[in-house]
Design a protein around this motif. Sequence first.
Motif, PDB file in Angstrom:
ATOM      1  N   UNK A  77      49.570 -38.964  19.080  1.00 53.85           N
ATOM      2  CA  UNK A  77      49.963 -39.257  17.697  1.00 53.85           C
ATOM      3  C   UNK A  77      49.677 -38.125  16.723  1.00 53.85           C
ATOM      4  N   UNK A  78      49.154 -37.012  17.202  1.00 55.65           N
ATOM      5  CA  UNK A  78      48.732 -35.941  16.309  1.00 55.65           C
ATOM      6  C   UNK A  78      49.907 -35.365  15.522  1.00 55.65           C
ATOM      7  N   UNK A  79      49.627 -34.983  14.285  1.00 56.45           N
ATOM      8  CA  UNK A  79      50.603 -34.302  13.426  1.00 56.45           C
ATOM      9  C   UNK A  79      50.068 -32.908  13.101  1.00 56.45           C
ATOM     10  N   UNK A  80      50.790 -32.181  12.282  1.00 57.33           N
ATOM     11  CA  UNK A  80      50.377 -30.819  11.941  1.00 57.33           C
ATOM     12  C   UNK A  80      48.968 -30.769  11.362  1.00 57.33           C
ATOM     13  N   UNK A  81      48.631 -31.772  10.532  1.00 59.36           N
ATOM     14  CA  UNK A  81      47.321 -31.733   9.890  1.00 59.36           C
ATOM     15  C   UNK A  81      46.181 -32.084  10.840  1.00 59.36           C
ATOM     16  N   UNK A  82      46.513 -32.401  12.096  1.00 63.69           N
ATOM     17  CA  UNK A  82      45.470 -32.687  13.079  1.00 63.69           C
ATOM     18  C   UNK A  82      44.970 -31.445  13.800  1.00 63.69           C
ATOM     19  N   UNK A  83      45.556 -30.300  13.491  1.00 62.65           N
ATOM     20  CA  UNK A  83      45.184 -29.059  14.169  1.00 62.65           C
ATOM     21  C   UNK A  83      44.297 -28.187  13.279  1.00 62.65           C
ATOM     22  N   UNK A  84      43.271 -27.616  13.890  1.00 69.12           N
ATOM     23  CA  UNK A  84      42.484 -26.583  13.219  1.00 69.12           C
ATOM     24  C   UNK A  84      43.221 -25.257  13.359  1.00 69.12           C
ATOM     25  N   UNK A  85      43.075 -24.395  12.389  1.00 70.42           N
ATOM     26  CA  UNK A  85      43.680 -23.059  12.443  1.00 70.42           C
ATOM     27  C   UNK A  85      42.596 -22.023  12.212  1.00 70.42           C
ATOM     28  N   UNK A  86      42.546 -21.024  13.105  1.00 69.72           N
ATOM     29  CA  UNK A  86      41.472 -20.030  13.040  1.00 69.72           C
ATOM     30  C   UNK A  86      42.033 -18.627  13.306  1.00 69.72           C
ATOM     31  N   UNK A  87      41.445 -17.625  12.640  1.00 72.60           N
ATOM     32  CA  UNK A  87      41.821 -16.236  12.875  1.00 72.60           C
ATOM     33  C   UNK A  87      41.369 -15.821  14.269  1.00 72.60           C
ATOM     34  N   UNK A  88      42.296 -15.310  15.079  1.00 74.99           N
ATOM     35  CA  UNK A  88      41.934 -14.874  16.423  1.00 74.99           C
ATOM     36  C   UNK A  88      41.019 -13.642  16.394  1.00 74.99           C
ATOM     37  N   UNK A  89      41.211 -12.730  15.433  1.00 70.49           N
ATOM     38  CA  UNK A  89      40.336 -11.549  15.421  1.00 70.49           C
ATOM     39  C   UNK A  89      38.894 -11.940  15.136  1.00 70.49           C
ATOM     40  N   UNK A  90      38.696 -12.962  14.315  1.00 68.42           N
ATOM     41  CA  UNK A  90      37.334 -13.430  14.027  1.00 68.42           C
ATOM     42  C   UNK A  90      36.744 -14.163  15.232  1.00 68.42           C
ATOM     43  N   UNK A  91      37.576 -14.940  15.924  1.00 69.89           N
ATOM     44  CA  UNK A  91      37.091 -15.619  17.125  1.00 69.89           C
ATOM     45  C   UNK A  91      36.666 -14.599  18.189  1.00 69.89           C
ATOM     46  N   UNK A  92      37.419 -13.529  18.311  1.00 71.99           N
ATOM     47  CA  UNK A  92      37.026 -12.487  19.273  1.00 71.99           C
ATOM     48  C   UNK A  92      35.748 -11.791  18.827  1.00 71.99           C
ATOM     49  N   UNK A  93      35.566 -11.643  17.505  1.00 78.57           N
ATOM     50  CA  UNK A  93      34.375 -10.981  16.983  1.00 78.57           C
ATOM     51  C   UNK A  93      33.104 -11.787  17.255  1.00 78.57           C
ATOM     52  N   UNK A  94      33.260 -13.108  17.478  1.00 81.98           N
ATOM     53  CA  UNK A  94      32.085 -13.947  17.757  1.00 81.98           C
ATOM     54  C   UNK A  94      31.359 -13.515  19.028  1.00 81.98           C
ATOM     55  N   UNK A  95      32.066 -12.834  19.920  1.00 85.03           N
ATOM     56  CA  UNK A  95      31.409 -12.393  21.156  1.00 85.03           C
ATOM     57  C   UNK A  95      30.214 -11.499  20.856  1.00 85.03           C
ATOM     58  N   UNK A  96      30.299 -10.759  19.773  1.00 88.82           N
ATOM     59  CA  UNK A  96      29.188  -9.885  19.414  1.00 88.82           C
ATOM     60  C   UNK A  96      27.971 -10.623  18.901  1.00 88.82           C
ATOM     61  N   UNK A  97      28.140 -11.900  18.529  1.00 93.67           N
ATOM     62  CA  UNK A  97      27.022 -12.711  18.039  1.00 93.67           C
ATOM     63  C   UNK A  97      26.419 -13.603  19.119  1.00 93.67           C
ATOM     64  N   UNK A  98      27.095 -13.703  20.254  1.00 95.22           N
ATOM     65  CA  UNK A  98      26.670 -14.641  21.297  1.00 95.22           C
ATOM     66  C   UNK A  98      25.403 -14.152  21.986  1.00 95.22           C
ATOM     67  N   UNK A  99      24.394 -15.031  22.035  1.00 96.42           N
ATOM     68  CA  UNK A  99      23.085 -14.669  22.592  1.00 96.42           C
ATOM     69  C   UNK A  99      22.873 -15.235  23.998  1.00 96.42           C
ATOM     70  N   UNK A 100      23.910 -15.808  24.606  1.00 92.69           N
ATOM     71  CA  UNK A 100      23.790 -16.293  25.965  1.00 92.69           C
ATOM     72  C   UNK A 100      23.822 -17.805  26.068  1.00 92.69           C
ATOM     73  N   UNK A 101      23.906 -18.324  27.317  1.00 92.61           N
ATOM     74  CA  UNK A 101      24.088 -19.769  27.546  1.00 92.61           C
ATOM     75  C   UNK A 101      23.039 -20.654  26.888  1.00 92.61           C
ATOM     76  N   UNK A 102      21.814 -20.176  26.765  1.00 90.17           N
ATOM     77  CA  UNK A 102      20.779 -21.012  26.150  1.00 90.17           C
ATOM     78  C   UNK A 102      20.997 -21.199  24.658  1.00 90.17           C
ATOM     79  N   UNK A 103      21.915 -20.431  24.089  1.00 91.49           N
ATOM     80  CA  UNK A 103      22.131 -20.490  22.642  1.00 91.49           C
ATOM     81  C   UNK A 103      23.584 -20.792  22.297  1.00 91.49           C
ATOM     82  N   UNK A 104      24.349 -21.308  23.276  1.00 86.88           N
ATOM     83  CA  UNK A 104      25.786 -21.455  23.024  1.00 86.88           C
ATOM     84  C   UNK A 104      26.102 -22.489  21.949  1.00 86.88           C
ATOM     85  N   UNK A 105      25.255 -23.499  21.768  1.00 83.02           N
ATOM     86  CA  UNK A 105      25.554 -24.520  20.765  1.00 83.02           C
ATOM     87  C   UNK A 105      25.602 -23.939  19.362  1.00 83.02           C
TER      88      UNK A 105
END
Length: 699
Positions: A77-105
């Motif tokens: 039943x989802x419509x357009x407003x049911x989707x999140x929209x995010x910048x892909x370049x920022x999502x890729x940049x998150x890799x630099x902040x990731x501290x490993x599996x113990x901190x993924x949350x």
Amino acid sequence: MPDKRSALLANLWDEKKAAAMSEPERLVYRSNLLGSDKRVTNYGGGNTSSKIMQKDPLTGEMVEVLWVKGSGGDSASIKLDGFATLYMDKLRALKGLYRGPDHEDEMVGYLPHCTFNLNPRAASIDTPLHAYVPKPFVDHMHPDAIIAIAAAKDSRALTKTVFGDAIGWLPWRRPGYELGLWLEKFCKENPKAKGVVLESHGLFTWGDTPEECYRTTIDTINAAIEWFDGQTSGKPAFGGAAVKALAPQERRAVAARLMPKIRGMISGAISKVGHFDDSEAVLEFVNSEKLRPLAALGTSCPDHFLRTKIRPLVIDFDPARPDVEAVAARLADDVAAYRADYQAYYDRCRHGNSPAVRDPNAVVYLIPGIGMLTFAADKATARIAGEFYVNAINVMRGASAVSDYVGLPEQEAFDIEYWLLEEAKLQRMPKPKSLAGRVALVTGGAGGIGKATAIRLLREGACVVLADIDATALEVANGELGTAFGKDFVRSIRLDVTSEEDVAAGFASTVVEFGGLDILVSNAGISSSAPIENTELSMWNRNMDILAKGYFLVSREAFRLFKRQAIGGNVVFIASKNGLAASPNAAAYCTAKAAEIHLARCLALEGAEHQIRVNTVNPDAVLRGSKIWTGEWREQRAAAYSMQPDELEEHYRKRSMLKRSVFPEDIAEAVYFLASDMSAKSTGNIVNVDAGNAQSFTR
């Protein structure tokens, strides 16, 4: 007897239709097609995404945007407003902040910083899984046929056997940031793969176009369905049948007897609503040799598990020698044992920062020969929990036929159920409405006061059964209210309140639909007018039958049900000003209404020790929408006051002390007050809703 072959999924993609859409619209289209078949994914399960080039509202430059199903959405039943929209370049940049599996949350907290175009839709925990697959279009579904492979002991080998190199395999990992990196690594190392099976979880597929992605999803599921058909042909499911199911009506009778008992035991601060399922898939499982060992293993897919709890409660019942009362007598011990087992599970698996233990009662109850009961805070959730367990049954059928079925490890199950991110999601849920989890039956429910009352109760979150003798009006009201409030919340039954058999059957039907009853609104009525010398015995008897005997019969059945549930109850009589204030030429009607009022007083005395409250609403001159004012009664009352029928409403308004007309919604408001906890310390009372009439003052 020929083998049953599973129906394959149809490819529903309409190329011409899709070509006329924008890319975001094609994502909605793809999602709705996939969500339309529960064999692909159930309610709220799975997610889809598209990486789309769009103009940045700040810089005006074209940027890559991830459109991904937002938290809590439903693919069907989802419509357009049911989707999140995010910048892909920022999502890729998150890799630099990731501290490993113990901190993924902690990575979830960064997702809002990646939001494109100030979209308020919250991104789900699965966002990194879509972001890091290096393909523009990605589907993540929970198909029964695929999870049957994913939940098998040798799922990796089975994946290879069924799909070759086209679909890969990844070991179990809780959804989150680390799994997103695993998917990216898999895609880079296997560039020709079209998807991957996630152990104990589901399926990821991708493509270079929306249609290719959709087609790969459908084709992969169909390949699994066909493979299972070949492997299981001629083999009995679940080790074959151990017992034989009772006939459909007998199954419903057993459910009607047991559901209120269970509901009473598990409803505390939150009232529970029930759902009954005796479909072929359910009966095959509950009647089988492997019912208990498989049920004890619990479910595998996290989506299944979160809806159905760690495991179901199997109720001992022998359909060959059915003793429902003996089963009912054991229920308290069964429920207590389940609670103790759940508490032990919590104590074994808890962490220092785990949320407090939640409701320890089972959600799913399995009864050999009868079917499945599910209970939750509302009807939709109870129904959906049952649907998810049917998915789990399908998974267990497939996995146990070709290998050994493996449930989710206990600690993993706990870590998902009591995940701090899941707890935060629960805390954000809106406060329940005042009658959430309550079940009401309204007699005369298709008429003016009855329908207005149903609407008022539905607005407060109650489930409502409309009972009426007028089948045509009932069908119209049921359709109208079902559309307005959701079909899960509304049921209808044709009911003659003067028939003992009809009343018993109507209440039993209510119980099977919703698990029990909390509120009875006795409203079915007629009216008549004639001088005493012209009052036929048939007129007198008809008033007494419907307005006195009818109220007695439905109240008696409600009391029986309330006492079986043992959690109290609420009865509201719709009587009349005429029950207190006599009117000329209406002896039969006034006398019957007086009987209603006195019956309510008697029932208030009897019900008090059982926390059953009984109160009365006395309307006067409610003309609008009322069926009793559309026939002879209108003509007769006008004649009694020597006026034209069209003058009646104004006459009644002027006659009242407040000089105001009384409408069905006014009566409904009084019913809601008496049916709700606002009047929790009131019983045996009369509320006049008549715009003021000194003759009907109760003191």
